[in-house]
Design an enzyme around this catalytic site. Sequence first.
Site, PDB file in Angstrom:
ATOM      1  N   TYR A 317      58.815  67.462 -25.170  1.00  0.00           N
ATOM      2  CA  TYR A 317      59.488  67.210 -26.450  1.00  0.00           C
ATOM      3  C   TYR A 317      58.430  67.182 -27.552  1.00  0.00           C
ATOM      4  O   TYR A 317      58.303  66.221 -28.298  1.00  0.00           O
ATOM      5  CB  TYR A 317      60.266  65.888 -26.430  1.00  0.00           C
ATOM      6  CG  TYR A 317      61.204  65.713 -25.250  1.00  0.00           C
ATOM      7  CD1 TYR A 317      62.492  66.244 -25.254  1.00  0.00           C
ATOM      8  CD2 TYR A 317      60.802  65.005 -24.118  1.00  0.00           C
ATOM      9  CE1 TYR A 317      63.347  66.078 -24.172  1.00  0.00           C
ATOM     10  CE2 TYR A 317      61.651  64.829 -23.029  1.00  0.00           C
ATOM     11  CZ  TYR A 317      62.924  65.360 -23.071  1.00  0.00           C
ATOM     12  OH  TYR A 317      63.760  65.180 -22.002  1.00  0.00           O
ATOM     13  N   CYS A 418      61.400  56.116 -29.203  1.00  0.00           N
ATOM     14  CA  CYS A 418      61.974  55.554 -30.423  1.00  0.00           C
ATOM     15  C   CYS A 418      63.126  54.614 -30.107  1.00  0.00           C
ATOM     16  O   CYS A 418      63.755  54.065 -31.019  1.00  0.00           O
ATOM     17  CB  CYS A 418      62.448  56.670 -31.362  1.00  0.00           C
ATOM     18  SG  CYS A 418      63.742  57.716 -30.661  1.00  0.00           S
TER      19      CYS A 418
END
Length: 477
Positions: A317, A418
């Site tokens: 990612y 996150c």
Amino acid sequence: MFKKNDELELLISDLGTTGEGIGRVDGYVLFVKDTVIGDRVRVKVMKAKKNYGYARLIELLEPSPNRVEAPCPVARSCGGCQIQFMNYQEQLRFKEAKVFNNIKRIGGIDSFEMEPIIGMEEPFHYRNKAQFPVGLDKDGNIVSGFYAGRTHSIIDMEHCMLGICPEGQDVNGEIMKLIKVFMKQMGIKPYDEKTGKGLVRHVLIRIGKTTGQLMVCIVINGRKLPQANILVDALKDIPGMTDISLSVNTQRNNVIMGTEIISLFGPGYIEDYIGSVKFRISPLSFFQVNPEQTEKLYNKALEYAELTGNETVWDLYCGIGSISLFLAQKAKKVLGVEIVPEAIEDAKVNAKINGIENAEFFVGAAEEVVPKYFKEHPDAPECQPDVIVVDPPRKGCDEKLLETMVLMKPARIVYVSCDSASLARDLKWLSAKGYQVEKVTPCDQFGQTVHVETVALLTKNGPYESCCSYDIHRVSY
């Protein structure tokens, strides 16, 4: 016990994970937005369930010692900042505890070192990106700003106190005023979510923290903005304006950006730095919104990776290669994977402009690219990497990807997240497959909000065995 519209006094004794204050009356729990632990308040019940309910703050009877006056005039109505009424030290303690509790409770992990949260020197004016929805108010006036909490009702505002203001200039407000005046003069209607009609949906603004370069991308329900040249000429007069474009989004959904970008002015990107690494950022690029804190976060990830110059590293990612290029400065080879083709093109360019030749990038979903590569090249050095770094979206890693990571047997996994809840879930899975969670460090990227980034280090059969603990009063800058 309670019903809608009941009023009562309440002592806020805890905070929920999304920042609401929690008060209890005879075992009944009430969630109250815009309150802080220690507040004594008068509230009105808005929704009542059997064992819990939601209430609205009517009057602050006795403020908590940790309560501050919110500097933003729309702090209560806007959904962007959930904890602006809490002093910053308390915000950091809240986020540190949130990460710790999620890993311990959701992850079921009892042996890890919790390092102090990395706080911000200035918890306002840090965002390099803003996305303003555009609509009409009840009187038919064009408005823009941010959505009210849990709604799609626009709070009309142009200056967000989280946005970067280069040299004190409110560029976001200046840009939005120009766009709204232009729309009114040209009779251009904002998009209406209910009817699917209207043209202008959102305005994306990016600011290069270091370079001062500006980007404006107008998201439209069509392929043409009438008299766009007039708006472009007005926007070009703003110092730093580098790129202006349209994003075509004709879909009736909640996705902000369309995939087609039509250039109106400029090269199609702006440039900025994280530390000494230069990045090219296009409208569709994912780039961390807080470059100063991102440098601290990436340095912590680099510290956890323990690179000596001989390692092979996967960065999953990878976006536009931001972490990849940090790693490549210390590793033998880095392989990055990202599903967005435009981001990979940016990553390749970013490697080139920084003179980095030991980074290779692949387009595709990490959960598809990595298992396929491993199956087709089982004996390749890249399939026995020293380190795997993952920085997935909020939902965390796909289990298929986690399975392949374990099969690759890296000595270290560095997980950047996150969302500490999905992080905890994935750490639990990896722990069951022979990986030890050694260290965890939260990093505050988003002052005044409940969101927090976290970086975790896992080692293959890691040595760390002491009981997890941390001092809730510790913070790091």
